[in-house]
Scaffold this motif. Sequence first.
Motif, PDB file in Angstrom:
ATOM      1  N   LEU A   7       0.836  -1.194   0.000  1.00 17.50           N
ATOM      2  CA  LEU A   7       0.000   0.000   0.000  1.00 17.50           C
ATOM      3  C   LEU A   7       0.874   1.248   0.000  1.00 17.50           C
ATOM      4  CD1 LEU A   7      -3.129   0.163   0.216  1.00 17.50           C
ATOM      5  CD2 LEU A   7      -2.811   0.580   2.668  1.00 17.50           C
ATOM      6  N   PRO A   8       0.729   2.125  -0.986  1.00 15.90           N
ATOM      7  CA  PRO A   8       1.576   3.324  -1.050  1.00 15.90           C
ATOM      8  C   PRO A   8       1.191   4.372  -0.009  1.00 15.90           C
ATOM      9  CG  PRO A   8       0.638   2.775  -3.219  1.00 15.90           C
ATOM     10  CD  PRO A   8      -0.105   1.984  -2.193  1.00 15.90           C
ATOM     11  N   LEU A   9       2.139   5.194   0.368  1.00 16.33           N
ATOM     12  CA  LEU A   9       1.864   6.315   1.255  1.00 16.33           C
ATOM     13  C   LEU A   9       0.738   7.169   0.676  1.00 16.33           C
ATOM     14  CD1 LEU A   9       5.504   7.382   2.147  1.00 16.33           C
ATOM     15  CD2 LEU A   9       3.866   6.275   3.678  1.00 16.33           C
ATOM     16  N   GLY A  10      -0.114   7.658   1.556  1.00 16.94           N
ATOM     17  CA  GLY A  10      -1.253   8.454   1.124  1.00 16.94           C
ATOM     18  C   GLY A  10      -2.489   7.638   0.810  1.00 16.94           C
ATOM     19  N   SER A  11      -2.350   6.313   0.795  1.00 13.60           N
ATOM     20  CA  SER A  11      -3.497   5.449   0.513  1.00 13.60           C
ATOM     21  C   SER A  11      -4.494   5.472   1.663  1.00 13.60           C
ATOM     22  CB  SER A  11      -3.040   4.009   0.295  1.00 13.60           C
ATOM     23  OG  SER A  11      -2.214   3.895  -0.831  1.00 13.60           O
ATOM     24  N   ALA A  12      -5.749   5.236   1.322  1.00 16.34           N
ATOM     25  CA  ALA A  12      -6.782   5.099   2.342  1.00 16.34           C
ATOM     26  C   ALA A  12      -6.670   3.736   3.008  1.00 16.34           C
ATOM     27  CB  ALA A  12      -8.161   5.256   1.708  1.00 16.34           C
ATOM     28  N   LEU A  13      -7.062   3.694   4.253  1.00 15.96           N
ATOM     29  CA  LEU A  13      -7.112   2.449   4.994  1.00 15.96           C
ATOM     30  C   LEU A  13      -8.025   1.454   4.275  1.00 15.96           C
ATOM     31  CD1 LEU A  13      -7.525   2.151   8.796  1.00 15.96           C
ATOM     32  CD2 LEU A  13      -9.175   1.019   7.323  1.00 15.96           C
ATOM     33  N   VAL A  14      -7.646   0.193   4.245  1.00 14.10           N
ATOM     34  CA  VAL A  14      -8.465  -0.860   3.646  1.00 14.10           C
ATOM     35  C   VAL A  14      -9.274  -1.518   4.764  1.00 14.10           C
ATOM     36  CG1 VAL A  14      -8.456  -3.000   2.332  1.00 14.10           C
ATOM     37  CG2 VAL A  14      -6.718  -1.252   1.872  1.00 14.10           C
ATOM     38  N   PRO A  15     -10.605  -1.458   4.708  1.00 19.98           N
ATOM     39  CA  PRO A  15     -11.416  -2.025   5.794  1.00 19.98           C
ATOM     40  C   PRO A  15     -11.388  -3.551   5.791  1.00 19.98           C
ATOM     41  CG  PRO A  15     -12.841  -1.226   4.041  1.00 19.98           C
ATOM     42  CD  PRO A  15     -11.443  -0.836   3.662  1.00 19.98           C
ATOM     43  N   PHE A  16     -11.572  -4.115   6.977  1.00 18.60           N
ATOM     44  CA  PHE A  16     -11.683  -5.570   7.120  1.00 18.60           C
ATOM     45  C   PHE A  16     -12.323  -5.870   8.465  1.00 18.60           C
ATOM     46  CE2 PHE A  16      -7.383  -4.390   8.555  1.00 18.60           C
ATOM     47  CZ  PHE A  16      -7.325  -4.959   9.826  1.00 18.60           C
ATOM     48  N   GLN A  17     -12.774  -7.099   8.617  1.00 14.82           N
ATOM     49  CA  GLN A  17     -13.296  -7.612   9.886  1.00 14.82           C
ATOM     50  C   GLN A  17     -12.706  -9.003  10.072  1.00 14.82           C
ATOM     51  OE1 GLN A  17     -16.004  -6.578  12.279  1.00 14.82           O
ATOM     52  NE2 GLN A  17     -15.189  -4.609  11.578  1.00 14.82           N
ATOM     53  N   LEU A  18     -12.045  -9.225  11.214  1.00 18.86           N
ATOM     54  CA  LEU A  18     -11.386 -10.503  11.458  1.00 18.86           C
ATOM     55  C   LEU A  18     -11.619 -10.950  12.900  1.00 18.86           C
ATOM     56  CD1 LEU A  18      -7.936  -9.827   9.707  1.00 18.86           C
ATOM     57  CD2 LEU A  18      -9.774 -11.306   8.853  1.00 18.86           C
ATOM     58  N   PRO A  19     -11.534 -12.253  13.149  1.00 18.73           N
ATOM     59  CA  PRO A  19     -11.705 -12.751  14.514  1.00 18.73           C
ATOM     60  C   PRO A  19     -10.497 -12.406  15.387  1.00 18.73           C
ATOM     61  CG  PRO A  19     -11.122 -14.561  13.051  1.00 18.73           C
ATOM     62  CD  PRO A  19     -11.345 -13.350  12.178  1.00 18.73           C
ATOM     63  N   ALA A  20     -10.799 -11.926  16.598  1.00 21.32           N
ATOM     64  CA  ALA A  20      -9.753 -11.567  17.554  1.00 21.32           C
ATOM     65  C   ALA A  20      -9.657 -12.619  18.652  1.00 21.32           C
ATOM     66  CB  ALA A  20     -10.050 -10.202  18.165  1.00 21.32           C
ATOM     67  N   THR A  21      -8.500 -12.675  19.279  1.00 24.03           N
ATOM     68  CA  THR A  21      -8.265 -13.671  20.324  1.00 24.03           C
ATOM     69  C   THR A  21      -9.149 -13.464  21.549  1.00 24.03           C
ATOM     70  OG1 THR A  21      -6.443 -12.333  21.200  1.00 24.03           O
ATOM     71  CG2 THR A  21      -5.871 -14.079  19.631  1.00 24.03           C
ATOM     72  N   ASP A  22      -9.738 -12.282  21.687  1.00 23.73           N
ATOM     73  CA  ASP A  22     -10.620 -12.032  22.827  1.00 23.73           C
ATOM     74  C   ASP A  22     -12.070 -12.404  22.546  1.00 23.73           C
ATOM     75  OD1 ASP A  22     -11.482 -10.017  21.162  1.00 23.73           O
ATOM     76  OD2 ASP A  22     -10.747  -8.370  22.407  1.00 23.73           O
ATOM     77  N   GLY A  23     -12.326 -13.030  21.384  1.00 23.42           N
ATOM     78  CA  GLY A  23     -13.662 -13.524  21.072  1.00 23.42           C
ATOM     79  C   GLY A  23     -14.495 -12.585  20.221  1.00 23.42           C
ATOM     80  N   ARG A  24     -14.005 -11.380  19.994  1.00 24.54           N
ATOM     81  CA  ARG A  24     -14.752 -10.414  19.174  1.00 24.54           C
ATOM     82  C   ARG A  24     -14.374 -10.566  17.705  1.00 24.54           C
ATOM     83  NH1 ARG A  24     -13.109  -4.821  20.639  1.00 24.54           N
ATOM     84  NH2 ARG A  24     -11.067  -5.790  20.934  1.00 24.54           N
ATOM     85  N   THR A  25     -15.173  -9.955  16.838  1.00 27.85           N
ATOM     86  CA  THR A  25     -14.793  -9.739  15.443  1.00 27.85           C
ATOM     87  C   THR A  25     -14.437  -8.254  15.351  1.00 27.85           C
ATOM     88  OG1 THR A  25     -16.244 -11.481  14.642  1.00 27.85           O
ATOM     89  CG2 THR A  25     -15.543  -9.821  13.048  1.00 27.85           C
ATOM     90  N   VAL A  26     -13.235  -7.962  14.870  1.00 28.83           N
ATOM     91  CA  VAL A  26     -12.683  -6.612  14.976  1.00 28.83           C
ATOM     92  C   VAL A  26     -12.170  -6.144  13.622  1.00 28.83           C
ATOM     93  CG1 VAL A  26     -10.943  -5.189  16.128  1.00 28.83           C
ATOM     94  CG2 VAL A  26     -12.041  -7.042  17.375  1.00 28.83           C
ATOM     95  N   GLY A  27     -12.313  -4.853  13.375  1.00 31.31           N
ATOM     96  CA  GLY A  27     -11.748  -4.220  12.189  1.00 31.31           C
ATOM     97  C   GLY A  27     -11.312  -2.814  12.502  1.00 31.31           C
TER      98      GLY A  27
END
Length: 195
Positions: A7-27
């Motif tokens: 990802l080049p500098l100045g790029s927008a954040l790429v959204p995602f949702q992934l499972p976290a070790t604390d049991g939540r789904t986080v992005g």
Amino acid sequence: MSAPFTLPLGSALVPFQLPATDGRTVGPEDFDQEQVLVIFFTCNHCPYVTGSDEVTRATVEKFGPRGVGFLAVNSNSPSVYADDDWDGMVRRMAEQNFPWTYVQDASQEVARAYGALKTPHFYVFDRVRKLVYCGRGIDNPRESEKMTVNDLENALEDVLAGRPVAVPLTNPIGCSVKWEGHPSGWMPEDACDLV
């Protein structure tokens, strides 16, 4: 002309949702209240990760109260390196009590979207979630007691002060991402040094 792998500098954040070790789904959107967001690719076993985890912990403890969120992503394939599996992630967080959120990118889609090259590899996004720093955390992550510069902290100080990041791009230092279906040192053909 094809897009660069990372990802080049100045790029927008790429959204995602992934499972976290604390049991939540986080992005990333779960950190919308933070002034700055650090997304970093890491794993359970890499000596460059384990060698610098306490420096990263100190950075989180220093900058978290100042409005910086930290989201760690493990994209390594456990079929290439078994210690990087989900159970290892959960166990490691329980043992180490790290002050960041740790998610698993089992499909490796997030690693490809960001162009992660190594573990660790840090991406800093400003208030409007544009990429303002990409690269290493420190200059000697395997032997952090020998480090001479903390590029991540320098970048965070600049962003929080409203300054352009003085050194916005560095090469990450670490183990290669462990890509599914490839030997442990393999990198995609379009991956390259950042500077």
